[in-house]
Design a protein around this motif. Structure first.
Motif, PDB file in Angstrom:
ATOM      1  N   GLU A  15       0.801  -1.217   0.000  1.00 60.42           N
ATOM      2  CA  GLU A  15       0.000   0.000   0.000  1.00 60.42           C
ATOM      3  C   GLU A  15       0.841   1.278   0.000  1.00 60.42           C
ATOM      4  N   MET A  16       1.978   1.242   0.685  1.00 62.58           N
ATOM      5  CA  MET A  16       2.823   2.439   0.803  1.00 62.58           C
ATOM      6  C   MET A  16       4.030   2.392  -0.137  1.00 62.58           C
ATOM      7  N   GLU A  17       4.059   1.374  -0.994  1.00 66.31           N
ATOM      8  CA  GLU A  17       5.143   1.203  -1.969  1.00 66.31           C
ATOM      9  C   GLU A  17       6.519   1.288  -1.291  1.00 66.31           C
ATOM     10  N   LEU A  18       6.681   0.495  -0.233  1.00 62.34           N
ATOM     11  CA  LEU A  18       7.922   0.475   0.542  1.00 62.34           C
ATOM     12  C   LEU A  18       8.926  -0.484  -0.068  1.00 62.34           C
ATOM     13  N   ASN A  19      10.181  -0.177   0.132  1.00 63.36           N
ATOM     14  CA  ASN A  19      11.283  -1.022  -0.322  1.00 63.36           C
ATOM     15  C   ASN A  19      12.100  -1.498   0.870  1.00 63.36           C
ATOM     16  N   GLN A  20      12.864  -2.541   0.637  1.00 65.93           N
ATOM     17  CA  GLN A  20      13.773  -3.073   1.662  1.00 65.93           C
ATOM     18  C   GLN A  20      14.579  -1.912   2.260  1.00 65.93           C
ATOM     19  N   GLY A  21      14.613  -1.824   3.593  1.00 65.09           N
ATOM     20  CA  GLY A  21      15.377  -0.784   4.271  1.00 65.09           C
ATOM     21  C   GLY A  21      14.588   0.472   4.610  1.00 65.09           C
TER      22      GLY A  21
END
Length: 94
Positions: A15-21
């Motif tokens: 939903e928040m378009e998060l990436n590793q880290g």
């Protein structure tokens, strides 16, 4: 201190378009009245400080500032596919 299930972590990543880290701050918000006394959980992208409580789940760091720890104490965030959203169990508001 708090639990973020793998399914809730996957929901936030999508939903928040998060990436590793990446990092998400969990915080207390005051939004009027209700069963929780008007308090609710806020979630925002941010970077933790040294004294913040941190927990890594699925490559994302979830953290809480010291002043908000009372609200998330024993909290559990879980994703419910039936309702299509995150369920927030807040024992501190019971």
């Amino acid at each position: 201190m708090f639990v973020v299930t793998d399914s809730a972590a996957e929901f936030y990543k999508s939903e928040m378009e998060l990436n590793q880290g990446d990092c998400l701050r969990l915080f207390v918000r005051y939004a009027g009245s209700g069963d929780s006394g008007g308090f609710s959980l806020g979630v925002m992208s941010d970077r933790p400080a040294t004294d913040d409580f941190k927990k890594e789940v699925g490559g994302i760091t979830y953290f809480v500032k010291p002043g908000d720890q009372w609200f998330v104490d024993r909290m559990k965030l879980d994703y419910d596919a039936k309702c299509g959203g995150v369920l927030c169990d807040l024992p501190s508001m019971a």
